[in-house]
Design an enzyme around this catalytic site. Structure first.
Site, PDB file in Angstrom:
ATOM      1  N   GLY A 138       0.578  -1.069   0.018  1.00 37.66           N
ATOM      2  CA  GLY A 138      -0.086   0.184  -0.039  1.00 37.66           C
ATOM      3  C   GLY A 138       0.893   1.437  -0.009  1.00 37.66           C
ATOM      4  CB  THR A 139       4.244   2.006   1.609  1.00 41.81           C
ATOM      5  OG1 THR A 139       3.521   2.148   3.161  1.00 41.81           O
ATOM      6  CG2 THR A 139       5.112   3.322   1.449  1.00 41.81           C
ATOM      7  CG  ASN A 173      -3.828   4.004   9.987  1.00 41.48           C
ATOM      8  OD1 ASN A 173      -4.239   5.016   9.386  1.00 41.48           O
ATOM      9  ND2 ASN A 173      -2.699   3.754  10.602  1.00 41.48           N
ATOM     10  CD  GLN A 208      -6.178  -0.368   8.334  1.00 39.50           C
ATOM     11  OE1 GLN A 208      -6.957  -1.488   8.749  1.00 39.50           O
ATOM     12  NE2 GLN A 208      -4.839  -0.616   8.564  1.00 39.50           N
ATOM     13  CB  SER A 236      -1.665  -3.271   1.650  1.00 40.07           C
ATOM     14  OG  SER A 236      -0.532  -4.112   1.751  1.00 40.07           O
ATOM     15  N   GLY A 237      -2.543  -6.150   0.206  1.00 39.10           N
ATOM     16  CA  GLY A 237      -2.955  -7.575   0.519  1.00 39.10           C
ATOM     17  C   GLY A 237      -3.065  -8.128   2.012  1.00 39.10           C
ATOM     18  CB  THR A 290       9.977 -10.121 -12.029  1.00 42.47           C
ATOM     19  OG1 THR A 290      10.723 -10.181 -13.142  1.00 42.47           O
ATOM     20  CG2 THR A 290       9.288 -11.481 -12.318  1.00 42.47           C
ATOM     21  CB  CYS A 343       5.789   5.159  22.524  1.00 42.08           C
ATOM     22  SG  CYS A 343       5.025   6.552  23.065  1.00 42.08           S
TER      23      CYS A 343
END
Length: 386
Positions: A71-72, A151, A179, A199-200, A237, A325
């Site tokens: 996702g990033t 998220n 999310q 994102s999987g 690939t 943190c």
């Protein structure tokens, strides 16, 4: 000791049907999808099938689906790719103050390159104000990027309304839906979404595979140069086994979305009510109902989030903190600060995120165990005793 996993917002388990779907593409169908021989053609068919599965889940076309590493990467490609491709039309981007760092840090980098970014504030429940969005638009605005669901606090934004505003003003609209998949019904056409990231590993596929949906006609600058994969737009690939798994996982997640949401909402609401009713001086973070069905984020006064996490872990319960943190920062979550929490309360936040694999019995155990932990920690707190 039984172990209870309530950190599904961080990652989910690869389920058995998904694992079985991907296994042949690790050992038997191992060809490179770019190869022209039979081994490659077998791999290409699997790749095309997964692309079609993702497209069907989003009401998109298969040629609008691009596979990425996460996702990033998808967020970076959508934002940077749009900024560079539309630089001649303007240099202004609108986002929100509670986006994932994949969005925020990308926007901050673009600011260093001469782009202007407006970070919309949110209300105390984590919602942007539509009037703020409209007021922020200028003739130079080239992109609006607002996440579908947060998220940390789970608040779901009015994506369809935002998409309509973007379309009316001729502005590209990107949403980080990482999310949301499997919990929020998404129709990219009906919602006027130009680009969407997912994102999987958030919906029971493996880590290391993602998707960027790009509506036909939307031009992006490439981020990764190299071969002709993904119709020349994303070199490298393809991670075939994980892509096959993602296709299977999104098919399952979206096919059963109503039953999934009904079960998770019941557990979520019981968890919220149980915590707020049995533990004094706690508060729910995020919108009470306009939130992800599996998300619970609470602040517990007079206790550090890390102490809660460690104590829960000793009892076999996996959760996460509303504070950053644990990732090496001493600052509390930017999301919790954005909704108006003071530092001392933001530091004492806890996120419990459910999946359909959790049970109501686990929810009851967590409520009782959390109360015991809070009582013990508060008994040692000079602030609480004061």
């Amino acid at each position: 000791m039984n172990r209870i996993y309530m950190d599904n917002a961080a990652t989910t388990r690869v389920t058995e049907p998904v694992a079985q779907a991907m296994l042949p593409y690790l050992t038997e169908v191992f060809g490179n999808p770019s190869s022209v021989h039979a081994f490659g053609r077998d791999a290409r068919r699997a790749l095309d099938n997964a692309r079609a599965q993702v497209a069907a889940a989003l009401n998109a076309k298969p040629n609008e689906i691009y596979f990425t590493g996460c996702g990033t990467e998808s967020d970076n490609w959508a934002i940077r790719g749009t900024a560079y491709a539309r630089r001649d039309k303007g240099n202004h981007i609108i986002t929100s103050a509670i986006e994932h760092h994949a969005v925020l840090h990308t926007c901050e980098q673009l600011e260093k390159e001469g782009f202007r970014v407006t970070y919309l504030p949110v209300d105390e429940e984590g919602l942007i104000r539509i009037e703020d969005l409209k007021a922020a638009i200028t003739p130079e605005t080239i992109l609006i990027t607002i996440m579908t669901a947060n998220n940390e606090i789970g608040t779901i934004q009015p994506i369809k309304e935002i998409g309509a505003i973007a379309k009316e003003n001729g502005i590209r609209f990107h949403t980080d839906a990482v999310q949301a998949i499997g919990s929020v019904k998404i129709d990219v056409k009906d919602m006027n979404i130009d680009m969407l990231s997912l994102s999987g590993h958030k919906f029971h596929a493996p880590k290391g595979v993602g998707v960027l949906y790009v509506r036909n006609g939307v031009r992006l600058e490439r981020l990764i140069q190299g071969g002709a994969q993904e119709r020349t737009q994303r070199a490298g690939t393809e991670n075939l086994a994980s892509i096959v798994a993602l296709g299977k996982a999104i098919e399952l997640a979206t096919a059963n979305i109503d039953a999934h949401n009904e079960k998770l909402t019941a557990m979520r609401d019981r968890l919220i009510d149980g915590i707020l009713e049995t533990i004094p001086e706690t508060r729910l973070n995020g919108h009470r109902t306009q939130r992800l069905p599996g998300n619970v984020n609470v602040s517990v006064r007079y206790i550090e989030g890390e102490a809660l996490l460690l104590s829960l872990d000793l009892k076999g319960i996996a959760a996460s903190s509303g504070s950053a943190c644990t990732s090496g920062s001493l600052d509390p979550s930017h999301v919790l600060l954005a909704i108006g929490l003071p530092h001392e309360i933001a530091h004492g936040s806890l996120r419990l995120s459910l999946s359909e694999e959790n049970t109501m019995e686990e929810v009851e155990y967590v409520i009782a165990t959390l109360k015991e932990i809070v009582d013990r920690l508060r008994a040692m707190s000079p602030l609480y005793n004061a």
